[in-house]
Every structure is written in C-alpha cells, then in structure tokens.
Enzyme design. Sequence first.
Site, mmCIF file in Angstrom:
data_model
loop_
_atom_site.group_PDB
_atom_site.id
_atom_site.type_symbol
_atom_site.label_atom_id
_atom_site.label_comp_id
_atom_site.label_asym_id
_atom_site.label_seq_id
_atom_site.Cartn_x
_atom_site.Cartn_y
_atom_site.Cartn_z
ATOM 1 N N LYS A 26 -29.649 38.716 7.893
ATOM 2 C CA LYS A 26 -28.564 38.659 8.961
ATOM 3 C C LYS A 26 -28.135 39.977 9.322
ATOM 4 C CE LYS A 26 -26.310 34.551 6.811
ATOM 5 N NZ LYS A 26 -25.678 34.004 5.638
ATOM 6 N N GLY A 51 -24.460 23.064 -1.842
ATOM 7 C CA GLY A 51 -25.326 22.995 -0.688
ATOM 8 C C GLY A 51 -25.477 24.128 0.196
ATOM 9 N N VAL A 98 -25.583 33.183 11.390
ATOM 10 C CA VAL A 98 -24.569 34.296 10.660
ATOM 11 C C VAL A 98 -23.405 33.893 10.725
ATOM 12 C CG1 VAL A 98 -23.839 36.630 10.907
ATOM 13 C CG2 VAL A 98 -26.038 36.279 11.431
HETATM 14 N N1 LIG Z 1 -26.512 25.116 4.375
HETATM 15 C C1 LIG Z 1 -25.836 26.068 5.019
HETATM 16 O O1 LIG Z 1 -24.697 26.145 4.616
HETATM 17 C C2 LIG Z 1 -26.484 26.827 5.851
HETATM 18 C C3 LIG Z 1 -25.537 27.819 6.861
HETATM 19 C C4 LIG Z 1 -26.132 28.445 7.717
HETATM 20 C C5 LIG Z 1 -27.585 28.600 7.972
HETATM 21 N N2 LIG Z 1 -28.319 27.629 7.153
HETATM 22 C C6 LIG Z 1 -29.857 27.635 7.527
HETATM 23 O O2 LIG Z 1 -30.151 26.442 8.005
HETATM 24 C C7 LIG Z 1 -31.432 25.836 7.802
HETATM 25 C C8 LIG Z 1 -31.165 24.538 7.213
HETATM 26 O O3 LIG Z 1 -30.468 24.713 5.967
HETATM 27 P P1 LIG Z 1 -30.294 23.463 4.781
HETATM 28 O O4 LIG Z 1 -29.282 23.656 4.085
HETATM 29 O O5 LIG Z 1 -30.110 22.332 5.905
HETATM 30 O O6 LIG Z 1 -31.619 23.365 4.265
HETATM 31 P P2 LIG Z 1 -32.369 22.228 3.333
HETATM 32 O O7 LIG Z 1 -31.166 21.249 2.848
HETATM 33 O O8 LIG Z 1 -33.303 22.949 2.335
HETATM 34 O O9 LIG Z 1 -33.237 21.424 4.299
HETATM 35 C C9 LIG Z 1 -34.224 21.774 5.031
HETATM 36 C C10 LIG Z 1 -35.142 20.930 5.685
HETATM 37 O O10 LIG Z 1 -36.418 21.611 6.186
HETATM 38 C C11 LIG Z 1 -37.427 20.793 6.093
HETATM 39 N N3 LIG Z 1 -38.602 21.723 5.744
HETATM 40 C C12 LIG Z 1 -38.806 22.339 4.842
HETATM 41 N N4 LIG Z 1 -39.930 22.897 5.072
HETATM 42 C C13 LIG Z 1 -40.496 22.649 6.320
HETATM 43 C C14 LIG Z 1 -41.545 22.943 7.044
HETATM 44 N N5 LIG Z 1 -42.521 23.846 6.971
HETATM 45 N N6 LIG Z 1 -41.546 22.121 8.296
HETATM 46 C C15 LIG Z 1 -40.771 21.131 8.563
HETATM 47 N N7 LIG Z 1 -39.520 20.916 7.922
HETATM 48 C C16 LIG Z 1 -39.475 21.485 6.765
HETATM 49 C C17 LIG Z 1 -37.029 20.290 4.641
HETATM 50 O O11 LIG Z 1 -37.577 19.024 4.356
HETATM 51 P P3 LIG Z 1 -37.755 18.338 2.838
HETATM 52 O O12 LIG Z 1 -36.624 18.267 2.411
HETATM 53 O O13 LIG Z 1 -38.779 17.404 3.008
HETATM 54 O O14 LIG Z 1 -38.665 19.530 2.160
HETATM 55 C C18 LIG Z 1 -35.478 19.843 4.832
HETATM 56 O O15 LIG Z 1 -35.402 18.376 5.730
HETATM 57 C C19 LIG Z 1 -32.057 27.068 6.807
HETATM 58 O O16 LIG Z 1 -32.795 27.951 7.350
HETATM 59 C C20 LIG Z 1 -30.592 27.742 6.149
HETATM 60 O O17 LIG Z 1 -30.831 29.077 5.972
HETATM 61 C C21 LIG Z 1 -27.738 26.836 6.269
#
Ligand SMILES: NC(=O)c1ccc[n+]([C@@H]2O[C@H](COP(=O)([O-])OP(=O)(O)OC[C@H]3O[C@@H](n4cnc5c(N)ncnc54)[C@H](OP(=O)(O)O)[C@@H]3O)[C@@H](O)[C@H]2O)c1
Length: 347
Positions: free
Chosen positions: A224, A206, A153
């Site tokens: 959240k 992103g 959050v």
């Molecule tokens: N981006 C932001 O600004 C932000 C802010 C706060 C919180 N978050 C949270 O942080 C987390 C990551 O965000 P992100 O932006 O990095 O997401 P992302 O770019 O979509 O990356 C997700 C990662 O998880 C992998 N993945 C997907 N399904 C999986 C599974 N079943 N087992 C293992 N790995 C798996 C993906 O692999 P592949 O690419 O090979 O599919 C990728 O490496 C999310 O939960 C998001 O809600 C993000």
Amino acid sequence: MSKKPLRAVLVGFGNVGRKLAAMLTEERDRYPGLAELALRPVAIFTGRHGAIVNPAGMDLGDALRWYKEGGGFPAAPMTVMDALRLLDYDVLVELSPLDIAQRGEPALSRVRAALEQGRHAVTANKGPAAFAYRELAELARRKGVRFLFESAVMDGAPVFALRSALSGCRVKALAGILNTTTNFVISRLERGESIEAAVRTAQRLGFAEADPSLDLEGWDAAAKTAILANFFLQADIDPLRVERRGIAGLGAADVARAAAAGRRLKLVCRAWRENGAVRATVAPEEVDGGHHFAAVNGKGAALRIETDMMGPIWIMQEDPGLADTAAGVIQDLLAVAAGRQGEKNGK
Ligand SMILES: NC(=O)c1ccc[n+]([C@@H]2O[C@H](COP(=O)([O-])OP(=O)(O)OC[C@H]3O[C@@H](n4cnc5c(N)ncnc54)[C@H](OP(=O)(O)O)[C@@H]3O)[C@@H](O)[C@H]2O)c1
C-alpha cells in the site's frame, strides 16, 4: 449515465468478488445509488473453483447462485489470458490475491493484457499498482482507458479520488495506518489475546490475507505504501524497496510497555520526499495517546496527507467490512461507466 451494462471479465470470485456480485444483485435494493450501474460478466474465473464463460454475457445474480449452489463453477474452458485477448468486454475486474513473491503476478500481466486490448482495468489487488503503477498508468493513458484501484488502499474511502480534489497542491508526505489485520491484532493484544488467536479471528471475518505473513511481516502495508508513493509522490518503487518491519515479533509485553507510557503501538506506513528521492517505510511505532493514530481502533485505518499549500489532511476509516471494499470497486466501475457516457456525448 448509461444503463447499458458494462461487459466484464471477472478474475477472482472470493470474499470481495462475491460481495460485489451480491451488492449488484440480491442486495441491490438497499443501495439506490447503484441504479445506474449494471455489470454483465462474459467470464468469471477463480483459482481452484473453476470458471464460467459466456461470450454473450450472463446474469450476475445467476452466476452468484450457480457458484453458491455448486460450490464453484465447472472447469475453466479457456485461460484467463485467452479470455482477455479473445472475448469482447469493457472492463477487467481483477479481484485475485496479492502475490508479493511473484511480484504482483499473475494479476499484473492480466491488467496489462486488458489495457493492451484497449479495455479498462479495475482492481482491488494491490499487486499491479504496487509493482508497475507507472507502466500501467502510461499504458492506460496511451490506450485511452482507465486503470483504477480505489479499493487497494482503505477500501472505498476516497484515497486516490482525492488527487483531483487536491488540484494545484503538491503532496510532500504521507503517513498512515493502512493494514487492517495488524491494527486489529494489536488491538486484540491490548486486550490480552495472543497474535495467533487474533489472526484466526481476522481470517474468519474475511479481511486477513490468506497467508498471514503478508499482513504480520508488513508486506501488505509495504504494498500500500508503494502504491501511495507511486501515485502521490511520483515515485517508481515497489514493495521490496519499502524499508519494512512488521509486527510478527511483537507480544503482550511490548503493548503493555507502550500503554504504561500512555502510548499505543501501531504499524505505521510513511512515504516522503528526501534529497530529491522518495523514501518509504513500514514499522511499528509507539504513538502518543493524543495523536489521531492512537484513535484508530480494531479494523480502522487512517491516512495523513501533507501538501505544500495546506495543513495536513486526514482520512479516517471506522470499522470497514467487505461492503467497503466492494464499494471501492463499484466507485471505479461507475467512473468507467461515466467515462463511456462522456465519450458517447463527445466529451
Ligand atoms: N477482503 C478484504 O477486505 C479486502 C480489502 C481490500 C483489498 N482486498 C484485495 O482484494 C482481492 C480479493 O480479496 P478477497 O478477500 O476476495 O480474496 P479471496 O477471498 O482469497 O478470493 C480470491 C479469489 O481469487 C481467486 N484466485 C486465486 N488465485 C487466482 C488466480 N491465479 N487466477 C484467478 N483467480 C484466482 C480465488 O479462487 P479460489 O477460491 O478458487 O482459490 C478467489 O476466487 C485481494 O487482492 C485482496 O488483497 C481485499
């Protein structure tokens, strides 16, 4: 604090995972506050881009380079669950996407497995704390380890860290603008852009969830809100129990009508105590132009915390990026490292 590296299983190496790795390696010189933190992965898993496992531990910078140069890792030599049960590590760093339909799985089971093994769990994924905060917090307490999710959050803004600063206070209610994508999209609607074009921009930058309905239909905000209600108001709810209305049905006319009345449309999350229970809602609201919520532009966020002792406290966040999210994960990792040093000192 010890510079002994934290041995980590990393699950998810997407935007946040790779930014975390970059900040701890190639960008490290920019952040002197990271001098005491070293992370040594024993495994890194992705969804569709393979995995890499080395029980002896690997250099995080090398792993990041291999991923970038190879467009991923080789095929996974073991499952995530086997890694969590069989490898020797200090902390699970769970950075996979939120899955509402699967009730926070598979991240939730992975966090549970790590805690059951007596390992710490740090996650930016909202699923585990939104669907099972009480169970996982209790499990962590019994095992003497940490279950931390600061970045779930408002990224690295100190939301959950605030709890200890508010000692003695009872939180009565929370209200916030907590979903970056919808706030960004509404701000773009105000400038005459379409919802579709604004979502595409958010995805390119992103911060939008891969599945835009998670943001637009208010699921991310509901997750959240559930975490905040569970953590600050001792509720035991999940996102499905948050009364939820998103912004998918809103258009330029709604935004213009609000503006004509000196107001701004915002997707507002609320949680409060009522008749001995906790209620939680997510819905678009027209907020007065002079209200703090109206000052939250673009990717910004805000949280208002009402307690029994003090006037409302606000946390405002301006223009967060991936580094802000990675910073929240880093804060949690530093807390784990500090705890380990405390144990060594007999604290
Ligand atoms: N981006 C932001 O600004 C932000 C802010 C706060 C919180 N978050 C949270 O942080 C987390 C990551 O965000 P992100 O932006 O990095 O997401 P992302 O770019 O979509 O990356 C997700 C990662 O998880 C992998 N993945 C997907 N399904 C999986 C599974 N079943 N087992 C293992 N790995 C798996 C993906 O692999 P592949 O690419 O090979 O599919 C990728 O490496 C999310 O939960 C998001 O809600 C993000």
